[in-house]
Design a protein around this motif. Sequence first.
Motif, PDB file in Angstrom:
ATOM      1  N   SER A 324       0.827  -1.214   0.000  1.00 41.71           N
ATOM      2  CA  SER A 324       0.000   0.000   0.000  1.00 41.71           C
ATOM      3  C   SER A 324       0.861   1.264   0.000  1.00 41.71           C
ATOM      4  N   TRP A 344      -2.282   5.608  -1.056  1.00 45.57           N
ATOM      5  CA  TRP A 344      -3.339   6.033  -0.121  1.00 45.57           C
ATOM      6  C   TRP A 344      -4.023   7.288  -0.626  1.00 45.57           C
ATOM      7  N   SER A 347      -6.323   6.071  -3.661  1.00 48.42           N
ATOM      8  CA  SER A 347      -7.481   5.222  -3.378  1.00 48.42           C
ATOM      9  C   SER A 347      -8.269   5.683  -2.173  1.00 48.42           C
ATOM     10  N   GLY A 348      -7.587   6.380  -1.255  1.00 50.71           N
ATOM     11  CA  GLY A 348      -8.225   6.744   0.011  1.00 50.71           C
ATOM     12  C   GLY A 348      -9.560   7.461  -0.139  1.00 50.71           C
ATOM     13  N   ARG A 523      -1.281  -1.931  -5.324  1.00 50.62           N
ATOM     14  CA  ARG A 523      -1.325  -0.883  -4.309  1.00 50.62           C
ATOM     15  C   ARG A 523      -2.756  -0.635  -3.843  1.00 50.62           C
ATOM     16  N   THR A 524      -3.694  -0.655  -4.793  1.00 47.74           N
ATOM     17  CA  THR A 524      -5.102  -0.459  -4.435  1.00 47.74           C
ATOM     18  C   THR A 524      -5.592  -1.614  -3.572  1.00 47.74           C
ATOM     19  N   VAL A 527      -4.229  -1.097  -0.029  1.00 48.17           N
ATOM     20  CA  VAL A 527      -4.950  -0.070   0.727  1.00 48.17           C
ATOM     21  C   VAL A 527      -6.321  -0.573   1.152  1.00 48.17           C
ATOM     22  N   THR A 528      -7.052  -1.160   0.195  1.00 54.72           N
ATOM     23  CA  THR A 528      -8.428  -1.575   0.488  1.00 54.72           C
ATOM     24  C   THR A 528      -8.467  -2.687   1.532  1.00 54.72           C
TER      25      THR A 528
END
Lengths: 560, 215
Positions: A324, A344, A347-348, A523-524, A527-528
């Motif tokens: 992430s 982050w 996608s945050g 990476r998404t 994060v998720t």
Amino acid sequence: MSPLRLAPALTLLVMLGPVAAGLAGTLLPAFGIMPVLGRVEPGLMPFRDLAMWPGLPRAAALSLGTGLAATLLALALTMAVCAGWQGTRAFRWLERALSPLLSVPHAAAAFGLAFLIAPSGLIARAVAPVAGWDRPPDVLILQDPLGLSLIAGLVVKEMPFLLLMTLAALPALRPVQSLATARSLGYGRSVGWLKTVFPRLYPQIRLPVYAVLAFSMSTVDVAMILGPNTPPTLAVQVLRWMTDPDLAMRLRAAAGALLQLGLTVAALGLWRLGEIVVARQGRHWIEAGGRGRNDAPLRTLSLGLGTLSAVAVILGLAVLGLWSVAGFWGFPALLPDALTLAGWRRSGPALLAPSLDTALIALVSVACALVLVVACLEAEDRFGLRPSSRALWLLYLPLIVPQIAFLPGLQILALVSGVDGTRAAVVAAHLIFVLPYVFLSLSDPWRGWDARHAAVARALGAGPWGVFWRVRLPMMLRPVLTAAAVGCAVSVGQFLPTLLLGAGRVPTLTTEAVALASGGARRTVGVTALMQTAAAFVPFALALLVPALVWRNRRGLHHG
Amino acid sequence: MAEGLVLERLRITQGDTEMVAVDASVAPGEILTVMGPSGSGKSTLLAALTGTLAPAFTLGGRILLDGRDITALPPEARRTGILFQDELLFPHLSVGGNLAFGLPPALKGRAARRARIETALAEIGMAGFAPRDPATLSGGQKARVALMRSLLAEPRALLLDEPFSRLDAGLRGQIRTLVFERAQSQGLPVLLVTHDAADAEAAGGRVILLGRRDD
């Protein structure tokens, strides 16, 4: 009549009503009846249609095989660890490492495992310098056609569950005395445990084992992430048909859902048969008197595999975290070249709304569950109701009937009545699964409360509700919050009920995460999945923190 | 007899089995001791008197307290104080909070209630203990707080369920004397359930023996 008296009946209705309605709603279209499509003549067409699908034998075999293998492995490993190590320091350490893993959502654990074992995953990177790889090896590890990675994912997630259920059942069996007696007769630790404790333990954890079997056979989110694709397991394929734009596919989906139910019933029957055979052989084994003094290899193996299982989940979460914040991270590199919050930042913001919905749905469904469960337990006391063993079966029913068998029917009913796609429908669907876990978590401490406190309080002039609000509930703060945290973790992790009853219009962290299963950016995914894990963890942290703060000057409430 | 506690042909059954049958009266300031081995239904008898009998049991006969029939009253309306073997101080409340729980709401005003509790603590030699966590008290202190909590609720009878058996020998006599003296000075009928002959002797009153239920 006091409304409290109705609590048990109401709870059963809220929990089992949707299961029954959903099964009926699956049954009708499976036999060709779907008035929305103008089909009113019953017939076997959907089943014929299903049988024509070339992937069927393989999909069905995958469900059966992965489910049975995962359950058998998780149970064997749990029992081997308990047999070899119960009461030792290593056991307490493993217990502490595994218990929190129960709250890790299935999807996050599956993604973490995927990031470990994929050809470009952490393990391959660690081996690369030795093996001389400069690109990911060309082998199909993830989503392998035999479902091996799916089995691994299920085992690491179901083992903590079985271990916790075992730990809850053990004290009443007084295993220390049994083991001491067996060992004084010359039995080795593991064999002594298996011969004196296991036969009494198994009936206590039978229902959880059945729930694990049913779940492992029909899980959708884990199978979408780790399971094979062409064909996938039957449950995943049913979901694909359910979400097909062509509404006529719903008939085939319903037939498939019914087949999944049949497979689960068959597997449970097979398992029961296995229980009988093992019990008979086991009796001979016990009476033969073998002492099994050299259990060192078994103990080493069980501790090693148990640790590996815990490490796999923890390391998986760490890799998710690393991805992430990873900048460029080329293949053989063990660590990313640079760390960045770009993932982050990207996608945050998009995950803010799903996070709020996740929290809202969890809080509302857990609040409803707590009110119902506490009302049931209070009614037990006030009206002297004795819960039968049948009641326990009813409690486990929503965990044993496969979600994919009744949720499609429930979705069709919701569609017809116009409530699909609302948060209320999603909450109601979550409640079906939150209720049993909240009940299982709270019932033992609640029933274990010393009722003489109530006798004293009432002799001092407090009425029944006075006792409830002023004595029992404050004393039960810790178990109530723990049960709430368990409920939140269950709700946060729900994929299928959210997707189907939300009709895709109520995205949560879990539906967002699973949607990334087919080739989402790493990476998404990181994060998720991390946010999903946090959503399940935060309630547990609060359940520890709040009572410790509120009762910081009340030593009598610090333990138990 | 109007004053005191009267058990009129009291009979407790479970299904077809008779658990306890008692016919007795206890005058104010008198101590009636009920003795019997474990399983003889002593605690069941006390549960019937406090009104917390489990629904599985059936109660026959009448319970009169100062001439008032309390047989069908809910526990909180009976004014029967009870002390158990364990002190059962509420672990979530302070020592003062436990006493305040017993103090009737008729005494109004935070300052007045607090003053009453301080006096009560001083009476049992525990002045200044109000803010303490009950878990930090010694066994004797806990027993005294439990007694005072009961008395503050202004009971009309005191029921004792082996309340001294957890205390060590030296303390036992001391607490026993305190309980009996306080009950006598307030003119409370006392029903003491015990399997310790020394308790019965110290009580000095009449003794009823309960048989084992499977005899």
